[in-house]
Design an enzyme around this catalytic site. Structure first.
Site, PDB file in Angstrom:
ATOM      1  N   LEU A 188     -29.133  -5.806  -3.418  1.00 49.10           N
ATOM      2  CA  LEU A 188     -29.211  -5.822  -1.948  1.00 49.10           C
ATOM      3  C   LEU A 188     -29.733  -4.467  -1.454  1.00 49.10           C
ATOM      4  O   LEU A 188     -30.627  -4.397  -0.604  1.00 49.10           O
ATOM      5  CB  LEU A 188     -27.835  -6.121  -1.337  1.00 49.10           C
ATOM      6  N   VAL A 246      -7.447  -1.637  -4.877  1.00 48.98           N
ATOM      7  CA  VAL A 246      -7.396  -0.222  -4.490  1.00 48.98           C
ATOM      8  C   VAL A 246      -8.815   0.352  -4.452  1.00 48.98           C
ATOM      9  O   VAL A 246      -9.761  -0.268  -4.958  1.00 48.98           O
ATOM     10  CB  VAL A 246      -6.500   0.601  -5.450  1.00 48.98           C
ATOM     11  N   ASP A 278       0.864  -1.186   0.000  1.00 47.67           N
ATOM     12  CA  ASP A 278       0.000   0.000   0.000  1.00 47.67           C
ATOM     13  C   ASP A 278       0.897   1.231   0.000  1.00 47.67           C
ATOM     14  O   ASP A 278       2.000   1.209   0.567  1.00 47.67           O
ATOM     15  CB  ASP A 278      -0.892   0.001   1.252  1.00 47.67           C
ATOM     16  N   ALA A 327     -26.411  -3.580  -5.970  1.00 48.64           N
ATOM     17  CA  ALA A 327     -27.601  -2.788  -6.290  1.00 48.64           C
ATOM     18  C   ALA A 327     -28.864  -3.525  -5.839  1.00 48.64           C
ATOM     19  O   ALA A 327     -29.790  -2.920  -5.288  1.00 48.64           O
ATOM     20  CB  ALA A 327     -27.650  -2.507  -7.793  1.00 48.64           C
ATOM     21  N   LYS A 337     -21.029  -8.024  -9.925  1.00 44.57           N
ATOM     22  CA  LYS A 337     -20.682  -7.429  -8.626  1.00 44.57           C
ATOM     23  C   LYS A 337     -21.508  -6.161  -8.388  1.00 44.57           C
ATOM     24  O   LYS A 337     -22.097  -5.966  -7.325  1.00 44.57           O
ATOM     25  CB  LYS A 337     -19.179  -7.123  -8.586  1.00 44.57           C
ATOM     26  N   CYS A 356     -19.794   1.234  -0.127  1.00 45.72           N
ATOM     27  CA  CYS A 356     -20.040   0.639  -1.454  1.00 45.72           C
ATOM     28  C   CYS A 356     -21.451   0.770  -2.027  1.00 45.72           C
ATOM     29  O   CYS A 356     -21.588   1.028  -3.214  1.00 45.72           O
ATOM     30  CB  CYS A 356     -19.628  -0.818  -1.428  1.00 45.72           C
ATOM     31  N   ALA A 381     -18.911  -8.847   3.515  1.00 44.14           N
ATOM     32  CA  ALA A 381     -19.521  -7.680   4.178  1.00 44.14           C
ATOM     33  C   ALA A 381     -18.687  -7.372   5.417  1.00 44.14           C
ATOM     34  O   ALA A 381     -18.145  -8.291   6.049  1.00 44.14           O
ATOM     35  CB  ALA A 381     -20.970  -7.983   4.559  1.00 44.14           C
TER      36      ALA A 381
HETATM   37  P1  NAD Z   1      -9.808   1.003   1.148  1.00 39.62           P
HETATM   38  O1  NAD Z   1      -9.859   2.454   0.879  1.00 39.62           O
HETATM   39  O2  NAD Z   1     -10.001   0.483   2.539  1.00 39.62           O
HETATM   40  O3  NAD Z   1      -8.403   0.412   0.643  1.00 39.62           O
HETATM   41  C1  NAD Z   1      -7.824   0.750  -0.578  1.00 39.62           C
HETATM   42  C2  NAD Z   1      -6.317   0.918  -0.355  1.00 39.62           C
HETATM   43  O4  NAD Z   1      -5.669   1.078  -1.614  1.00 39.62           O
HETATM   44  C3  NAD Z   1      -5.959   2.161   0.480  1.00 39.62           C
HETATM   45  O5  NAD Z   1      -5.254   1.765   1.647  1.00 39.62           O
HETATM   46  C4  NAD Z   1      -5.067   2.992  -0.472  1.00 39.62           C
HETATM   47  O6  NAD Z   1      -4.004   3.647   0.191  1.00 39.62           O
HETATM   48  C5  NAD Z   1      -4.546   1.927  -1.415  1.00 39.62           C
HETATM   49  N1  NAD Z   1      -4.086   2.435  -2.703  1.00 39.62           N
HETATM   50  C6  NAD Z   1      -4.697   3.327  -3.537  1.00 39.62           C
HETATM   51  N2  NAD Z   1      -3.950   3.520  -4.642  1.00 39.62           N
HETATM   52  C7  NAD Z   1      -2.851   2.741  -4.521  1.00 39.62           C
HETATM   53  C8  NAD Z   1      -1.713   2.511  -5.339  1.00 39.62           C
HETATM   54  N3  NAD Z   1      -1.580   3.113  -6.529  1.00 39.62           N
HETATM   55  N4  NAD Z   1      -0.749   1.655  -4.897  1.00 39.62           N
HETATM   56  C9  NAD Z   1      -0.896   1.035  -3.685  1.00 39.62           C
HETATM   57  N5  NAD Z   1      -1.934   1.218  -2.879  1.00 39.62           N
HETATM   58  C10 NAD Z   1      -2.927   2.056  -3.288  1.00 39.62           C
HETATM   59  O7  NAD Z   1     -10.875   0.332   0.172  1.00 39.62           O
HETATM   60  P2  NAD Z   1     -11.658  -1.054   0.377  1.00 39.62           P
HETATM   61  O8  NAD Z   1     -12.846  -0.839   1.255  1.00 39.62           O
HETATM   62  O9  NAD Z   1     -10.688  -2.136   0.693  1.00 39.62           O
HETATM   63  O10 NAD Z   1     -12.222  -1.271  -1.091  1.00 39.62           O
HETATM   64  C11 NAD Z   1     -11.371  -1.614  -2.180  1.00 39.62           C
HETATM   65  C12 NAD Z   1     -12.226  -2.045  -3.349  1.00 39.62           C
HETATM   66  O11 NAD Z   1     -12.975  -3.214  -2.975  1.00 39.62           O
HETATM   67  C13 NAD Z   1     -13.266  -1.012  -3.800  1.00 39.62           C
HETATM   68  O12 NAD Z   1     -13.385  -1.101  -5.189  1.00 39.62           O
HETATM   69  C14 NAD Z   1     -14.547  -1.486  -3.138  1.00 39.62           C
HETATM   70  O13 NAD Z   1     -15.673  -1.102  -3.872  1.00 39.62           O
HETATM   71  C15 NAD Z   1     -14.380  -2.988  -3.168  1.00 39.62           C
HETATM   72  N6  NAD Z   1     -15.099  -3.722  -2.114  1.00 39.62           N
HETATM   73  C16 NAD Z   1     -15.101  -3.261  -0.825  1.00 39.62           C
HETATM   74  C17 NAD Z   1     -15.738  -4.000   0.174  1.00 39.62           C
HETATM   75  C18 NAD Z   1     -15.761  -3.532   1.606  1.00 39.62           C
HETATM   76  O14 NAD Z   1     -16.413  -4.187   2.424  1.00 39.62           O
HETATM   77  N7  NAD Z   1     -15.102  -2.462   1.984  1.00 39.62           N
HETATM   78  C19 NAD Z   1     -16.345  -5.227  -0.147  1.00 39.62           C
HETATM   79  C20 NAD Z   1     -16.314  -5.664  -1.464  1.00 39.62           C
HETATM   80  C21 NAD Z   1     -15.677  -4.914  -2.449  1.00 39.62           C
HETATM   81  C1  UGA Z   2     -22.174  -4.925   1.318  1.00 40.09           C
HETATM   82  C2  UGA Z   2     -22.596  -6.279   0.754  1.00 40.09           C
HETATM   83  O1  UGA Z   2     -23.443  -6.949   1.702  1.00 40.09           O
HETATM   84  C3  UGA Z   2     -21.373  -7.144   0.446  1.00 40.09           C
HETATM   85  O2  UGA Z   2     -21.782  -8.355  -0.179  1.00 40.09           O
HETATM   86  C4  UGA Z   2     -20.443  -6.372  -0.491  1.00 40.09           C
HETATM   87  O3  UGA Z   2     -19.277  -7.127  -0.751  1.00 40.09           O
HETATM   88  C5  UGA Z   2     -20.075  -5.049   0.147  1.00 40.09           C
HETATM   89  O4  UGA Z   2     -21.276  -4.289   0.430  1.00 40.09           O
HETATM   90  C6  UGA Z   2     -19.237  -4.180  -0.743  1.00 40.09           C
HETATM   91  O5  UGA Z   2     -19.212  -4.359  -1.949  1.00 40.09           O
HETATM   92  O6  UGA Z   2     -18.642  -3.285  -0.145  1.00 40.09           O
HETATM   93  P1  UGA Z   2     -21.405  -4.017   3.702  1.00 40.09           P
HETATM   94  O7  UGA Z   2     -21.709  -2.694   3.106  1.00 40.09           O
HETATM   95  O8  UGA Z   2     -20.103  -4.218   4.352  1.00 40.09           O
HETATM   96  O9  UGA Z   2     -21.537  -5.164   2.579  1.00 40.09           O
HETATM   97  O10 UGA Z   2     -22.520  -4.378   4.799  1.00 40.09           O
HETATM   98  P2  UGA Z   2     -24.064  -4.834   4.690  1.00 40.09           P
HETATM   99  O11 UGA Z   2     -24.289  -5.870   5.699  1.00 40.09           O
HETATM  100  O12 UGA Z   2     -24.455  -5.142   3.312  1.00 40.09           O
HETATM  101  O13 UGA Z   2     -24.826  -3.514   5.175  1.00 40.09           O
HETATM  102  C7  UGA Z   2     -24.857  -2.345   4.377  1.00 40.09           C
HETATM  103  C8  UGA Z   2     -25.823  -1.340   4.979  1.00 40.09           C
HETATM  104  O14 UGA Z   2     -27.174  -1.782   4.844  1.00 40.09           O
HETATM  105  C9  UGA Z   2     -25.612  -1.110   6.484  1.00 40.09           C
HETATM  106  O15 UGA Z   2     -25.754   0.264   6.755  1.00 40.09           O
HETATM  107  C10 UGA Z   2     -26.726  -1.914   7.129  1.00 40.09           C
HETATM  108  O16 UGA Z   2     -27.105  -1.417   8.382  1.00 40.09           O
HETATM  109  C11 UGA Z   2     -27.838  -1.722   6.090  1.00 40.09           C
HETATM  110  N1  UGA Z   2     -28.869  -2.794   6.127  1.00 40.09           N
HETATM  111  C12 UGA Z   2     -28.534  -4.085   5.875  1.00 40.09           C
HETATM  112  C13 UGA Z   2     -30.195  -2.449   6.367  1.00 40.09           C
HETATM  113  O17 UGA Z   2     -30.523  -1.257   6.574  1.00 40.09           O
HETATM  114  N2  UGA Z   2     -31.149  -3.435   6.374  1.00 40.09           N
HETATM  115  C14 UGA Z   2     -30.850  -4.744   6.140  1.00 40.09           C
HETATM  116  O18 UGA Z   2     -31.777  -5.590   6.163  1.00 40.09           O
HETATM  117  C15 UGA Z   2     -29.504  -5.076   5.877  1.00 40.09           C
END
Ligand code: NAD
Ligand code: UGA
Length: 456
Positions: free
Chosen positions: A224, A86, A33, A222, A217, A273, A161
């Site tokens: 959910l 990222v 990172d 969308a 994805k 997200c 999640a």
């Molecule tokens: P995050 O912001 O927590 O982490 C991303 C990291 O990438 C940061 O630490 C940043 O410093 C680093 N970064 C950015 N540019 C970089 C580079 N050029 N080289 C090295 N490091 C770099 O983000 P996240 O929540 O982990 O989400 C990452 C992706 O996964 C997003 O596309 C998000 O939509 C997807 N996603 C997130 C979740 C979730 O629960 N947070 C779940 C499923 C999918």
């Molecule tokens: C969501 C999806 O559930 C994951 O599958 C996906 O990978 C992720 O987004 C992502 O792409 O980042 P997350 O956002 O971490 O996960 O958590 P969720 O459990 O989905 O909750 C999202 C929001 O919806 C929260 O604010 C939660 O309180 C709310 N929620 C959830 C409701 O208001 N009602 C419900 O019945 C369920």
């Protein structure tokens, strides 16, 4: 044995790589990172994110076959498989501002990989959530180099999640892997599938084209979120008709064709997200000339914003239309329970609206206080942060439950009631508490989507 690299050590990169390291001890996993503080935290026992069970998984593999580093260029040199995880936020400038995906971080990694990679065959895995056909742009950049490396781009979106990441990664409903429909593409998909096959049953590995994988994805998130907005819209109708949203959700969810999950009404969905991914999906539809489809998905976000405002308007109305000088204590700030993440939490606009009415806002959260302070740094008004929930609620006029932390169910509400200003109100933004019991104690209880229990 392969050298596996993950670029981006965030909420996705850290936990997913820790799991691959745990189950694939023969491979060396490097997570890099650009944020040195994040890497330092990953190398300590004070991890940069709070996620139940994560520390144990990291401790098992760290130093054995899991490493965290900040030198992206050096780590890229020997990598055979590169996961890119990222951030892909919403673009806030130029064309598509407020709607399109901002792919600058994403594109930079493609250029970094091209500049530094030395292996002959490299698989680049899209782990981040991306607009459909992004892999094409990635492939074009990677193929523009003069080096001898052959790159295959594979899409492997993440469905974990927050709060249940380790559980979700251990027993995923499916692992989606999309590849190019040619010999190289199929081989790359099989190599990525083989990693997951160390612990995920083969029938849960779903192999598709890159485009279907990328789009699935966005659509999964969308759909959910759409369920939440649907049920939240009905919660408003329940309040007008004396129907009870919990009963309605249960009744419709027992239909196996509908299913019971994601039907809990609340203050609105948050998290990094849902909102961004629907906006990106909606923008894609606009881009491809489908304005009706774009508007349909856009309405999911509009209902969510309306629901947060409805919750606030309810507080204002019940407080005799004046909040100036009154103290409102927020129970929870994280966007959901079991995480310290506050990105896009409904607590943020709620605080802004309360402060706009000159209320004194107090914030309590067991894990998200530091993030809450950063989120509210720029806001004008009287905001205080509390580690002790009893101190946070003392003397306040109303409690607003924002996050469904388990510990909020176990508080001593008799003690809290005694210390509050009267009449004491509780606004349960997640229908999380025992409303009858609170009413018996003396609270005026205002849930979502059901009749309030009030003395006045
Ligand atoms: P995050 O912001 O927590 O982490 C991303 C990291 O990438 C940061 O630490 C940043 O410093 C680093 N970064 C950015 N540019 C970089 C580079 N050029 N080289 C090295 N490091 C770099 O983000 P996240 O929540 O982990 O989400 C990452 C992706 O996964 C997003 O596309 C998000 O939509 C997807 N996603 C997130 C979740 C979730 O629960 N947070 C779940 C499923 C999918
Ligand atoms: C969501 C999806 O559930 C994951 O599958 C996906 O990978 C992720 O987004 C992502 O792409 O980042 P997350 O956002 O971490 O996960 O958590 P969720 O459990 O989905 O909750 C999202 C929001 O919806 C929260 O604010 C939660 O309180 C709310 N929620 C959830 C409701 O208001 N009602 C419900 O019945 C369920």
């Amino acid at each position: 044995m392969s050298n596996i690299l993950c670029i981006g050590a965030g909420y996705v990169g850290g936990p997913t790589m820790a799991m691959i390291a745990k189950f694939c001890p023969e491979h060396k996993i490097m997570v890099v990172d650009i944020n040195q503080d994040r890497i330092d935290s990953w190398n300590s026992d004070n991890l940069p994110i709070y996620e139940p069970g994560l520390l144990e998984v990291v401790q098992e593999a760290r130093g054995r076959n899991l490493f965290f580093h900040s030198d992206v260029a050096e780590a890229t040199r020997d990598a055979d498989i590169i996961f890119v995880s990222v951030n892909t936020p919403t673009k806030m400038f130029g064309k598509g501002a407020g709607k399109a995906a901002d792919l600058q971080f994403w594109e930079k990694t493609a250029r970094d990989i091209l500049a530094n990679c030395r292996k002959r065959e490299v698989i680049v895995v899209e782990k981040s959530t991306l607009p459909v056909r992004t892999a094409e742009a990635m492939a074009k950049i990677l193929q523009s180099g003069k080096g001898s490396t052959h790159f295959s781009v594979v899409s492997n979106p993440e469905f974990l999640a927050e709060g249940t990441a380790i559980e979700d990664l251990t027993t995923p409903d499916r692992v989606l892997i999309g590849g190019e429909q040619n010999k190289h593409g199929r081989k790359a998909v099989e190599i990525v599938a083989e990693l997951y096959a160390h612990w995920v049953p083969r029938e849960r590995l779903l192999l598709t084209s890159v485009w279907s994988s990328e789009l699935s994805k966005l659509v999964a998130n969308a759909m959910l979120a759409q369920r939440i907005s649907s049920v939240n819209s009905i919660s408003a109708l329940c309040e007008r008709t004396e129907a009870d949203i919990t009963e309605v959700s249960k009744a419709i969810g027992m239909d196996t064709r509908i299913g019971s999950k994601f039907l809990e009404a609340g203050i609105g969905f948050g998290g990094s997200c849902f909102r961004k991914d629907i906006l990106h999906l909606s923008y894609l539809c606009e881009y491809y000339g489908l304005p009706e489809v774009a508007d349909y998905w856009g309405s999911v976000v509009r209902i969510n914003e309306w629901q947060i405002d409805r919750f606030f308007q309810n507080i204002l109305r019940e407080q005799f239309s004046t909040l100036a000088g009154k103290t409102i204590s927020l129970l929870g700030f994280a966007f959901k329970q079991d995480t310290g993440d506050t990105r896009d939490s409904p607590a943020i606009p709620l605080c802004e609206k309360l402060l706009g009415e000159h209320a004194n806002v107090r914030v309590h959260d067991p894990k998200a206080l530091e993030n809450a302070k950063l989120d509210l740094k720029e806001m004008q008004g009287d905001i205080t942060f509390f580690e002790d929930v009893y101190e946070a609620t003392e003397g306040s006029h109303a409690l607003a439950l924002v996050t469904q932390w388990n510990e909020y169910r176990e508080l001593d509400y008799e003690r809290i009631f005694k210390m509050m200003a009267k009449p004491a109100f509780i606004f349960d933004g997640r229908n999380h508490l025992d409303h009858e019991k609170l009413f018996e104690i003396g609270f005026n209880v205002c849930p979502l989507g059901k009749s309030p229990l009030k003395y006045i």
